[in-house]
Design an enzyme around this catalytic site. Structure first.
Site, PDB file in Angstrom:
ATOM      1  N   ARG A  89      33.530  65.094  59.906  1.00  0.00           N
ATOM      2  CA  ARG A  89      33.175  66.397  60.506  1.00  0.00           C
ATOM      3  C   ARG A  89      33.645  66.362  61.950  1.00  0.00           C
ATOM      4  O   ARG A  89      33.196  65.533  62.746  1.00  0.00           O
ATOM      5  CB  ARG A  89      31.668  66.648  60.427  1.00  0.00           C
ATOM      6  CG  ARG A  89      31.242  67.870  61.217  1.00  0.00           C
ATOM      7  CD  ARG A  89      29.829  68.311  60.926  1.00  0.00           C
ATOM      8  NE  ARG A  89      29.728  68.940  59.628  1.00  0.00           N
ATOM      9  CZ  ARG A  89      28.714  69.737  59.244  1.00  0.00           C
ATOM     10  NH1 ARG A  89      27.712  69.977  60.074  1.00  0.00           N
ATOM     11  NH2 ARG A  89      28.688  70.274  58.046  1.00  0.00           N
ATOM     12  N   ARG A 115      24.936  71.318  46.945  1.00  0.00           N
ATOM     13  CA  ARG A 115      25.893  70.489  47.692  1.00  0.00           C
ATOM     14  C   ARG A 115      25.972  69.096  47.064  1.00  0.00           C
ATOM     15  O   ARG A 115      27.033  68.477  47.022  1.00  0.00           O
ATOM     16  CB  ARG A 115      25.449  70.353  49.173  1.00  0.00           C
ATOM     17  CG  ARG A 115      25.443  71.645  49.972  1.00  0.00           C
ATOM     18  CD  ARG A 115      26.824  72.190  50.240  1.00  0.00           C
ATOM     19  NE  ARG A 115      27.658  71.284  51.003  1.00  0.00           N
ATOM     20  CZ  ARG A 115      27.681  71.175  52.338  1.00  0.00           C
ATOM     21  NH1 ARG A 115      26.922  71.959  53.071  1.00  0.00           N
ATOM     22  NH2 ARG A 115      28.496  70.330  52.946  1.00  0.00           N
ATOM     23  N   HIS A 118      35.500  74.836  55.854  1.00  0.00           N
ATOM     24  CA  HIS A 118      34.340  74.097  55.348  1.00  0.00           C
ATOM     25  C   HIS A 118      34.446  74.047  53.814  1.00  0.00           C
ATOM     26  O   HIS A 118      33.643  74.666  53.096  1.00  0.00           O
ATOM     27  CB  HIS A 118      33.047  74.792  55.801  1.00  0.00           C
ATOM     28  CG  HIS A 118      31.821  73.941  55.727  1.00  0.00           C
ATOM     29  ND1 HIS A 118      31.862  72.622  55.299  1.00  0.00           N
ATOM     30  CD2 HIS A 118      30.516  74.207  56.010  1.00  0.00           C
ATOM     31  CE1 HIS A 118      30.630  72.131  55.326  1.00  0.00           C
ATOM     32  NE2 HIS A 118      29.809  73.058  55.761  1.00  0.00           N
ATOM     33  N   CYS A 163      25.073  79.619  54.109  1.00  0.00           N
ATOM     34  CA  CYS A 163      25.383  78.182  54.006  1.00  0.00           C
ATOM     35  C   CYS A 163      24.331  77.319  54.709  1.00  0.00           C
ATOM     36  O   CYS A 163      24.279  76.119  54.466  1.00  0.00           O
ATOM     37  CB  CYS A 163      26.773  77.906  54.563  1.00  0.00           C
ATOM     38  SG  CYS A 163      26.910  78.266  56.309  1.00  0.00           S
ATOM     39  N   ASP A 192      26.469  83.803  57.663  1.00  0.00           N
ATOM     40  CA  ASP A 192      26.392  82.512  58.354  1.00  0.00           C
ATOM     41  C   ASP A 192      25.939  82.790  59.787  1.00  0.00           C
ATOM     42  O   ASP A 192      25.920  83.950  60.231  1.00  0.00           O
ATOM     43  CB  ASP A 192      27.786  81.838  58.319  1.00  0.00           C
ATOM     44  CG  ASP A 192      27.791  80.443  58.931  1.00  0.00           C
ATOM     45  OD1 ASP A 192      26.699  79.847  59.104  1.00  0.00           O
ATOM     46  OD2 ASP A 192      28.883  79.929  59.246  1.00  0.00           O
ATOM     47  N   GLN A 196      31.400  73.049  51.384  1.00  0.00           N
ATOM     48  CA  GLN A 196      30.404  74.111  51.323  1.00  0.00           C
ATOM     49  C   GLN A 196      30.832  75.180  50.324  1.00  0.00           C
ATOM     50  O   GLN A 196      30.032  75.611  49.470  1.00  0.00           O
ATOM     51  CB  GLN A 196      30.244  74.754  52.725  1.00  0.00           C
ATOM     52  CG  GLN A 196      29.323  75.953  52.755  1.00  0.00           C
ATOM     53  CD  GLN A 196      27.881  75.575  52.473  1.00  0.00           C
ATOM     54  OE1 GLN A 196      27.336  74.718  53.148  1.00  0.00           O
ATOM     55  NE2 GLN A 196      27.256  76.203  51.496  1.00  0.00           N
TER      56      GLN A 196
HETATM   57  N1  NVA Z   1      29.804  78.156  60.976  1.00  0.00           N
HETATM   58  C1  NVA Z   1      28.810  77.126  61.117  1.00  0.00           C
HETATM   59  C2  NVA Z   1      28.591  76.421  59.843  1.00  0.00           C
HETATM   60  C3  NVA Z   1      27.556  75.337  59.860  1.00  0.00           C
HETATM   61  C4  NVA Z   1      27.412  74.663  58.553  1.00  0.00           C
HETATM   62  C5  NVA Z   1      29.245  76.135  62.191  1.00  0.00           C
HETATM   63  O1  NVA Z   1      30.430  75.767  62.223  1.00  0.00           O
HETATM   64  O2  NVA Z   1      28.413  75.750  63.011  1.00  0.00           O
HETATM   65  N1   CP Z   2      25.880  74.010  55.541  1.00  0.00           N
HETATM   66  C1   CP Z   2      26.081  72.848  56.175  1.00  0.00           C
HETATM   67  O1   CP Z   2      27.184  72.272  56.167  1.00  0.00           O
HETATM   68  O2   CP Z   2      24.986  72.350  56.792  1.00  0.00           O
HETATM   69  P1   CP Z   2      24.940  71.127  57.815  1.00  0.00           P
HETATM   70  O3   CP Z   2      25.634  71.590  59.078  1.00  0.00           O
HETATM   71  O4   CP Z   2      23.501  70.870  58.018  1.00  0.00           O
HETATM   72  O5   CP Z   2      25.678  69.967  57.218  1.00  0.00           O
END
Ligand code: NVA
Ligand code: CP
Length: 310
Positions: free
Chosen positions: A101, A291, A128, A263, A223, A131
């Protein structure tokens, strides 16, 4: 045989995407008794916070007989100047796969280029994919074949919106993105999604009016307004995105049996009301639970080439 990365949904064939969905169903029912990751060690390399991705991958690896090593970017030498190239090379000599990540998709692609082991995208600013695989699986479980379903995404044109457009287009869905003009998804991703939609018989449309976008939707999805890395733009984003909320009034524009998805993490009262999030249309917590089986299938897909030839 070439290693198998999982970096975005563009490079995943429809056949492989469907294989993952079908395999996830078996993992969900606990039908997979094999421990395909026996004696394997998998690194979870995270530069941003995570609840779901981190924990579900860790548990998936454990259930499959492997060992997960959590590696925060704060604890490895990258932040002290060691290159991605050198780190990827070294970690490849100890580990069997890396789940990463990070911020820039280019950095993720660099990790994948220099690692000799599979690299899985656990979220970047652009995509992502894990997800969205869980999202498609959730919709498939609730509604059957995805082709022809209308999914309307309400809110910021972020990483989740980008991957939804690709995953939705690839499976022949009709995807509508409702966002302010200045927060539309990434231009290059839109082009890719439009080409895929044309090939698979789906559509990609854009709306600035959330009410219009929600009309006849089978699925409403949202989201957070402020993604990780966008914190400095918070005040502007919250102001711009205020009209883009899933609430009871918006839900009434969609189909009667519309599914509501998010998500997570969610901010009740911002992108979604508590009433809708905790109401009967919401499949949000099932979506989060999915997930786990979906990522078990993704791990098997990336690490067990021979088992997954089909
Ligand atoms: N769009 C959000 C998704 C988190 C799972 C982010 O990137 O923070
Ligand atoms: N939806 C998702 O990826 O959640 P986290 O940021 O908690 O991993």
């Amino acid at each position: 045989m070439a290693k198998r990365d999982f970096l975005n949904l563009i490079s995943l064939s429809l056949k492989d995407l469907n294989w993952i969905l079908i395999r996830a169903k078996e993992y969900k029912k606990n039908f997979v008794l094999l421990r395909p990751l026996e004696n394997q060690s998998i690194g979870l390399l995270f530069e941003k916070a995570s609840t779901r991705t981190r924990v579900s991958f860790d548990v998936a690896i454990t259930r499959m007989g492997g060992r997960a090593l959590f590696l925060s970017f704060d604890d490895i030498q990258v932040k002290r100047g060691e290159t991605i190239e050198d780190t990827a090379r070294v970690l490849s000599s100890y580990l069997d796969a890396l789940i990463i990540r990070t911020f820039a998709q280019e950095d993720l692609d660099a990790w994948a280029k220099h690692a000799t082991i599979p690299v899985i995208n656990g979220l970047t600013d652009l995509y992502h994919p894990c997800q969205i695989m869980a999202d498609l699986f959730t919709i498939y479980q609730k509604r059957g074949p995805l082709k022809g379903l209308k999914l309307t995404y309400i809110g910021d044109g972020n990483n989740v919106a980008n991957s939804l457009m690709i995953g939705g287009a690839k499976t022949g869905m009709h995807i509508t993105i409702a966002s302010p003009k200045s927060r539309k998804p990434n231009k290059d991703v839109i082009k890719e999604a439009e080409a895929l939609a044309e090939k698979e018989g789906g559509t990609i449309t854009f709306e600035t009016d959330p009410d219009k976008a929600a009309e006849g939707a089978d699925i409403l999805y949202t989201d957070v307004w402020v993604s990780m890395g966008d914190e400095d733009k918070k005040a502007v984003l919250v102001k711009k995105l205020k009209p883009y909320q899933i609430n009871k009034a918006l839900l009434s524009k969609a189909k009667e049996d519309c599914l509501v998805m998010h998500c997570l993490p969610a901010h009740r009262g911002e992108e979604i009301t508590a009433e809708v999030m905790d109401g009967p249309h919401s499949v949000i917590f099932e979506q989060a639970a999915n997930r786990l089986p979906v990522q078990q299938a993704i791990l098997e897909f990336c690490l067990k080439h021979d088992h997954t030839r089909h």
